[in-house]
Design an enzyme around this catalytic site. Structure first.
Site, PDB file in Angstrom:
ATOM      1  N   HIS A 227       0.821  -1.218   0.000  1.00  0.00           N
ATOM      2  CA  HIS A 227       0.000   0.000   0.000  1.00  0.00           C
ATOM      3  C   HIS A 227       0.863   1.279   0.000  1.00  0.00           C
ATOM      4  O   HIS A 227       0.889   2.040  -0.949  1.00  0.00           O
ATOM      5  CB  HIS A 227      -0.903   0.030   1.243  1.00  0.00           C
ATOM      6  CG  HIS A 227      -1.851  -1.110   1.369  1.00  0.00           C
ATOM      7  ND1 HIS A 227      -2.897  -1.336   0.499  1.00  0.00           N
ATOM      8  CD2 HIS A 227      -1.935  -2.088   2.302  1.00  0.00           C
ATOM      9  CE1 HIS A 227      -3.581  -2.400   0.893  1.00  0.00           C
ATOM     10  NE2 HIS A 227      -3.028  -2.879   1.984  1.00  0.00           N
TER      11      HIS A 227
HETATM   12  O1  RIB Z   1      -5.520   0.587   3.904  1.00  0.00           O
HETATM   13  C1  RIB Z   1      -4.121   0.530   3.937  1.00  0.00           C
HETATM   14  C2  RIB Z   1      -3.555   1.680   4.690  1.00  0.00           C
HETATM   15  O2  RIB Z   1      -3.995   1.634   6.044  1.00  0.00           O
HETATM   16  C3  RIB Z   1      -2.021   1.661   4.757  1.00  0.00           C
HETATM   17  O3  RIB Z   1      -1.548   2.982   4.849  1.00  0.00           O
HETATM   18  C4  RIB Z   1      -1.757   0.947   6.034  1.00  0.00           C
HETATM   19  O4  RIB Z   1      -0.496   1.309   6.610  1.00  0.00           O
HETATM   20  C5  RIB Z   1      -2.880   1.456   6.891  1.00  0.00           C
HETATM   21  O5  RIB Z   1      -2.497   2.718   7.418  1.00  0.00           O
END
Ligand code: RIB
Ligand code: CA
Length: 311
Positions: free
Chosen positions: A239
């Site tokens: 992500h």
């Molecule tokens: O949905 C994924 C996000 O939420 C990423 O930034 C992970 O680190 C959490 O913060």
């Protein structure tokens, strides 16, 4: 050279984003600012210091940010990131000091100093960014852009939610902050779940096993961070590294511009990023939200192997 502030809630994938950031000569990190999200702020702030010390970057200012969302009660994602927020890692307790400036003060100071040479990179809830905009309504015009990991835009088959059926965690955690940011006019680029969970753009089990075989300090950090999640989820969604990779080399990505607003009243749709796609309602002048819809998987994953894992 791109001057950035990294706003983060470390977090396992945030940690990978740290390593990618600080192993990329294209980026100059003006400051790290922390925000409550994956874990409470105390843990996340400590994790950010642990990572800066692991990377030998204790000269980078680290500023404390929001300990709660603007209106909602605090929640966390320890079931994914572990009790500490950094998976199974055992990094030493940090010694470096917190900068006396708050996250908002640092963001506003650097925006005044660097203007269009400053890119804000937010890979956690948008509480600090929203607070900075409320403190200086001219901020959106001052900086180059805001690049986030956040949102679920339903623009690919994987653009559904993770915190609920339609919302991505960073946005869901503080939807009021997200609404302020998305409606501020700040130029935004969003790495949403549409591409961060897209199978071809994830760390596969095979890729993880290749990383594990290297047995270096950095590869072992990745293994300790991601190992349990790779087993649970047949790979690992990169992500936050995807947002940082966009800042490093936007040519790896394909984006489309839309107008996006936020659902903050919904019971089952809290935090939904709502994309205006009705052709008769679209107005290019309002479409300041660039959404990543495609990634050059080979170049992105090579960047991860080269810069996060290394030799
Ligand atoms: O949905 C994924 C996000 O939420 C990423 O930034 C992970 O680190 C959490 O913060
Ligand atoms: Ca994060």
């Amino acid at each position: 050279m791109k001057h950035i502030i990294l706003d983060t809630d470390p977090g396992v994938d945030d940690a990978l984003a740290f390593v990618l950031t600080f192993n990329s000569p294209e980026l100059k990190v003006e400051a790290v600012t922390t925000v409550a999200g994956n874990v409470n702020h105390e843990k996340g702030h400590r994790n950010a210091k642990k990572l800066l010390e692991f990377l030998g970057k204790t000269d980078v200012p680290i500023c404390a940010g929001a300990v709660n969302p603007m209106l909602r009660k605090m929640s966390h994602a320890e079931e994914f990131h572990g009790k500490t927020g950094l998976g199974d890692t055992e990094l030493p307790e940090p010694k470096m000091q917190t900068d006396p400036r708050s996250a908002v003060q640092m963001i506003l100071e650097k925006a005044d100093e660097l203007g269009k040479n400053l890119t804000l990179v937010a890979v956690g809830p948008l509480t600090n960014i929203a607070a900075a905009i409320l403190s200086d309504p001219a901020l959106p015009e001052k900086v180059k852009e805001l690049v986030i990991m956040g949102g679920a835009f339903n623009l690919t088959p994987y653009g559904h939610g993770n915190a609920n059926a339609v919302a991505e965690f960073n946005i869901w955690h503080d939807p009021e902050a997200a609404r302020i940011v998305f409606n501020s006019g700040i130029p935004m680029v969003c790495a949403g779940l549409d591409t961060t969970t897209y199978p071809e753009y994830r760390m596969s089990t095979e890729m993880f096993n290749e990383i594990k075989s290297k047995n270096t300090a950095r590869s072992n950090l990745v293994v300790d961070l991601c190992g349990s999640l790779v087993k649970r989820f047949n790979g690992f969604s990169l992500h936050d590294p995807q947002a940082v990779a966009y800042v490093i080399d936007p040519t790896i990505f394909t984006t489309e511009k839309y107008k996006v607003d936020l659902e903050v009243h919904g019971e089952i749709t809290r935090g939904m990023t709502v994309v205006e796609r009705r052709s008769y309602r679209r107005n290019p002048n309002e479409e300041n939200h660039e959404i990543i819809i495609k990634v050059d998987a080979e170049r992105f994953l090579k960047l991860i192997m080269d810069r996060v894992v290394g030799e």
